[in-house]
Design an enzyme around this catalytic site. Structure first.
Site, PDB file in Angstrom:
ATOM      1  N   TYR A 149       0.861  -1.184   0.000  1.00 39.16           N
ATOM      2  CA  TYR A 149       0.000   0.000   0.000  1.00 39.16           C
ATOM      3  C   TYR A 149       0.891   1.226   0.000  1.00 39.16           C
ATOM      4  O   TYR A 149       1.764   1.378   0.864  1.00 39.16           O
ATOM      5  CB  TYR A 149      -0.924   0.013   1.227  1.00 39.16           C
ATOM      6  CG  TYR A 149      -1.865   1.194   1.228  1.00 39.16           C
ATOM      7  CD1 TYR A 149      -2.930   1.248   0.340  1.00 39.16           C
ATOM      8  CD2 TYR A 149      -1.682   2.266   2.105  1.00 39.16           C
ATOM      9  CE1 TYR A 149      -3.795   2.344   0.320  1.00 39.16           C
ATOM     10  CE2 TYR A 149      -2.539   3.354   2.086  1.00 39.16           C
ATOM     11  CZ  TYR A 149      -3.594   3.385   1.195  1.00 39.16           C
ATOM     12  OH  TYR A 149      -4.446   4.461   1.181  1.00 39.16           O
ATOM     13  N   ASP A 244       9.337   2.719   0.113  1.00 40.03           N
ATOM     14  CA  ASP A 244       8.253   3.433   0.782  1.00 40.03           C
ATOM     15  C   ASP A 244       8.407   3.163   2.279  1.00 40.03           C
ATOM     16  O   ASP A 244       8.022   2.109   2.776  1.00 40.03           O
ATOM     17  CB  ASP A 244       6.903   2.939   0.255  1.00 40.03           C
ATOM     18  CG  ASP A 244       5.735   3.671   0.908  1.00 40.03           C
ATOM     19  OD1 ASP A 244       5.942   4.303   1.967  1.00 40.03           O
ATOM     20  OD2 ASP A 244       4.623   3.605   0.373  1.00 40.03           O
ATOM     21  N   LYS A 272       4.095   9.872   8.515  1.00 38.74           N
ATOM     22  CA  LYS A 272       3.798   9.384   9.866  1.00 38.74           C
ATOM     23  C   LYS A 272       4.747   9.916  10.941  1.00 38.74           C
ATOM     24  O   LYS A 272       4.592  11.040  11.388  1.00 38.74           O
ATOM     25  CB  LYS A 272       3.758   7.858   9.848  1.00 38.74           C
ATOM     26  CG  LYS A 272       2.726   7.362   8.793  1.00 38.74           C
ATOM     27  CD  LYS A 272       2.094   6.074   9.131  1.00 38.74           C
ATOM     28  CE  LYS A 272       1.265   5.483   8.014  1.00 38.74           C
ATOM     29  NZ  LYS A 272      -0.151   5.498   8.215  1.00 38.74           N
TER      30      LYS A 272
END
Ligand code: HOZ
Length: 430
Positions: A149, A244, A272
Site C-alpha cells: 500500500y 516506501d 507518519k
C-alpha cells in the site's frame, strides 16, 4: 471501564450522525469497524499508551494513530513544542527555519536522502517520487508488490493492501484501465517474479516501489536477500529503487528499514513519525535525481501547506526523542508482547502466527507467518473479528483489521504489556 447507558447513547448518536455525513461514517476506510463486526469507535482523547472513547472507556491502544505515535499519545514535549510554535502563527507561505531543522535531522538519520522535499501526506510523497522516477528514466512502468500500500494515487491502487485488503475491495473503481495498466504487480518476497518482470519489460520499468517491510497486509518481513535482489535487479536494468518507508521510517530503527537491512534505495518516501502526529510526507534521495524537481528542474510538485510549521515542530521534537536506548527498550517491549502472545496461543491451543519486525506486529490466524499477500489474505477473518471484539471488551484496542500492523509505542510499559497478554489469553481461550 464500563460505560453508563447515558454515555453509550452518546456513541450511538455519533454513529448515526457520522453515517449521515461521511461515506461509511468515516473519513478514512481503515477507521470503519465493519470487517470486525463492531460499531465504530469514536476516540476523543489519548495519553501515553491509552485512548478514551466518546463514552469514557479507556483502552490500551495499538493503533497508534496508524504509525506516528511512536512516543505514545500526547507526548508532553511534543505538545509543548506545538504550543510554542503556534504562538508564531500558522503557515506563512515562505520557507520556515523549522523546515531546515527537520530536513537535516532526517538526512542525518537516512543519509541516502541527500536532498528531500516535504509534502502534506505520504500519498503525495509517493506520487511525487514516482513522477520523478518516470522523469529521470524516461520510462512509464512501475513495479509494485501485491498487498503493498503506497497511498491512494490511481496507479497504486492495484492489488493494494490496507483498507483495500481489509474491506476486500478488488481494486478501486474510477481508476482508468490505461492508468492501472502502467503498474506491474508481482508477489512480495518472490525474486523470480521480479526477474521475470524485468525480462518481460526490459528498459521499460521506471521504478520498483516496495515497503521494505510489508506492513499493510499485516506485517511481512523481507526474506533474506530479497531487498538486495531488488537493488541489483533495478540497477542492472537502469530502473530506480524506491523504498516506501512511510511506516518503517524511524519505526524499525532510526535509519528505517534501509539501515536495518543495509540496502540503499535511490529514493525514499516518508510520513507518519516524521510529523509526530501532524500531517506530513517527504520524499528524497540521490541529489542528482532530486535536482530534477522544480524549480531546480522540470518535474513539477508543490503544496501550499508543505513544510507546515506545526508538522515541522512536532517532527523535530519527536525525532529528538528517538534515541538508540529508547529503540532498544522498544524492541524489548515488542519482543515481550510477542512472547506473551505466543504463550497465550499455546495455552489456548490456538494455531496463530505472529509476525514482528521491531515494534510492528501482526497476529495472523494462520498456521505460520505469511511470506506474501496471497498467504496473508488466507487468514481467518472471522476468527480475527472474534479476537478483536474480545480484546476490546478486555480494554485493548487493536487496529480493526486482520491485515494491519499493531503499533507498539515507547509509552507501552510492562503494565500495559502484561494487561494486553492477559486480555489475549482470555480472548484466545474463548
Ligand atoms: N496507511 C495506514 C494503515 N494502513 C492507514 C491510513 C489510512 O488509510 O487512514
Amino acid at each position: 471501564m464500563s460505560a453508563s447507558i447515558e454515555t453509550e447513547a452518546r456513541s450511538a448518536d455519533l454513529i448515526r450522525r457520522a453515517e449521515g455525513l461521511f461515506p461509511g461514517g468515516v473519513n478514512s476506510p481503515v477507521r470503519a469497524f465493519r470487517s470486525v463486526g463492531r460499531p465504530p469507535l469514536f476516540l476523543e482523547r489519548g495519553r501515553g499508551p491509552h485512548v478514551w472513547d466518546a463514552d469514557g472507556n479507556r483502552y490500551i491502544c495499538y493503533i497508534g494513530s496508524w504509525g506516528p505515535a511512536i512516543l505514545g499519545h500526547a507526548d508532553p514535549t511534543t505538545i509543548e513544542a506545538l504550543h510554542r510554535t503556534l504562538d508564531n502563527g500558522l503557515a506563512l507561505g515562505a520557507t520556515n527555519p523549522l523546515e531546515i531543522e527537520l530536513g537535516e535531522a532526517i538526512r542525518a538519520a537516512m543519509p541516502s536522502m541527500e536532498r528531500l522535499r516535504f509534502t502534506s501526506s505520504g500519498t503525495e510523497a509517493v506520487m511525487s517520487a514516482l513522477r520523478l522516477a518516470r522523469a529521470a528514466t524516461g520510462r512509464d512502468l512501475i513495479l509494485k508488490f501485491a498487498g503493498g500500500y503506497h497511498g491512494h494515487a490511481d496507479h497504486l491502487l492495484v492489488e493494494a493492501g490496507s483498507g483495500i485488503a481489509t474491506h476486500a475491495i478488488p481494486g478501486s473503481a474510477g481508476v482508468p484501465a490505461s492508468v492501472a495498466g502502467l503498474t506491474i504487480v508481482v508477489p512480495y518476497n518472490d525474486p523470480e517474479a521480479v526477474e521475470a518482470a524485468f525480462r518481460a519489460h526490459p528498459a521499460r520499468i521506471a521504478a520498483v516501489i516496495v515497503e521494505p517491510v510489508a506492513a499493510n497486509v499485516g506485517v511481512i518481513a523481507p526474506a533474506p536477500g530479497f531487498l538486495e535482489l531488488l537493488r541489483s535487479a533495478t540497477a542492472a536494468d537502469g530502473a530506480l529503487l524506491v523504498f516506501d518507508e512511510v511506516i518503517t521510517g524511524f519505526r524499525v530503527g532510526r535509519g528505517g528499514a534501509q539501515a536495518r537491512f543495509g540496502v540503499t534505495p535511490d529514493l525514499t518516501t516518508l510520513g507518519k513519525i516524521i510529523g509526530g502526529g501532524m500531517p506530513i510526507g517527504a520524499y528524497g534521495g540521490r541529489a542528482d535525481l532530486m535536482a530534477l524537481v522544480a524549480p531546480s528542474g522540470p518535474v513539477y510538485q508543490a503544496g501550499t501547506l508543505s513544510g507546515h510549521p506545526l508538522s515541522m515542530a512536532a517532527g523535530i521534537t519527536t525525532l529528538a526523542a528517538l534515541t538508540a536506548d529508547r529503540y532498544e527498550a522498544l524492541e524489548t517491549t515488542a519482543a515481550t508482547l510477542e512472547r506473551g502472545l505466543v504463550d497465550a496461543a499455546r495455552t489456548a491451543e490456538r494455531p496463530i502466527a505472529i509476525a514482528r519486525v521491531g515494534s510492528l506486529l501482526t497476529v495472523f490466524f494462520l498456521e505460520r507467518p505469511p511470506l506474501n499477500a496471497a498467504e496473508a489474505l488466507a487468514a481467518d477473518r472471522a476468527a480475527f473479528g472474534t479476537f478483536f471484539g474480545a480484546m476490546l471488551d478486555g480494554g485493548v484496542l487493536l487496529p480493526p483489521s486482520p491485515f494491519e500492523a499493531w503499533f507498539v509505542s515507547m509509552a507501552h510499559g510492562p503494565e500495559e504489556i502484561a494487561e494486553t497478554i492477559a486480555a489475549a489469553t482470555t480472548a484466545l481461550g474463548r
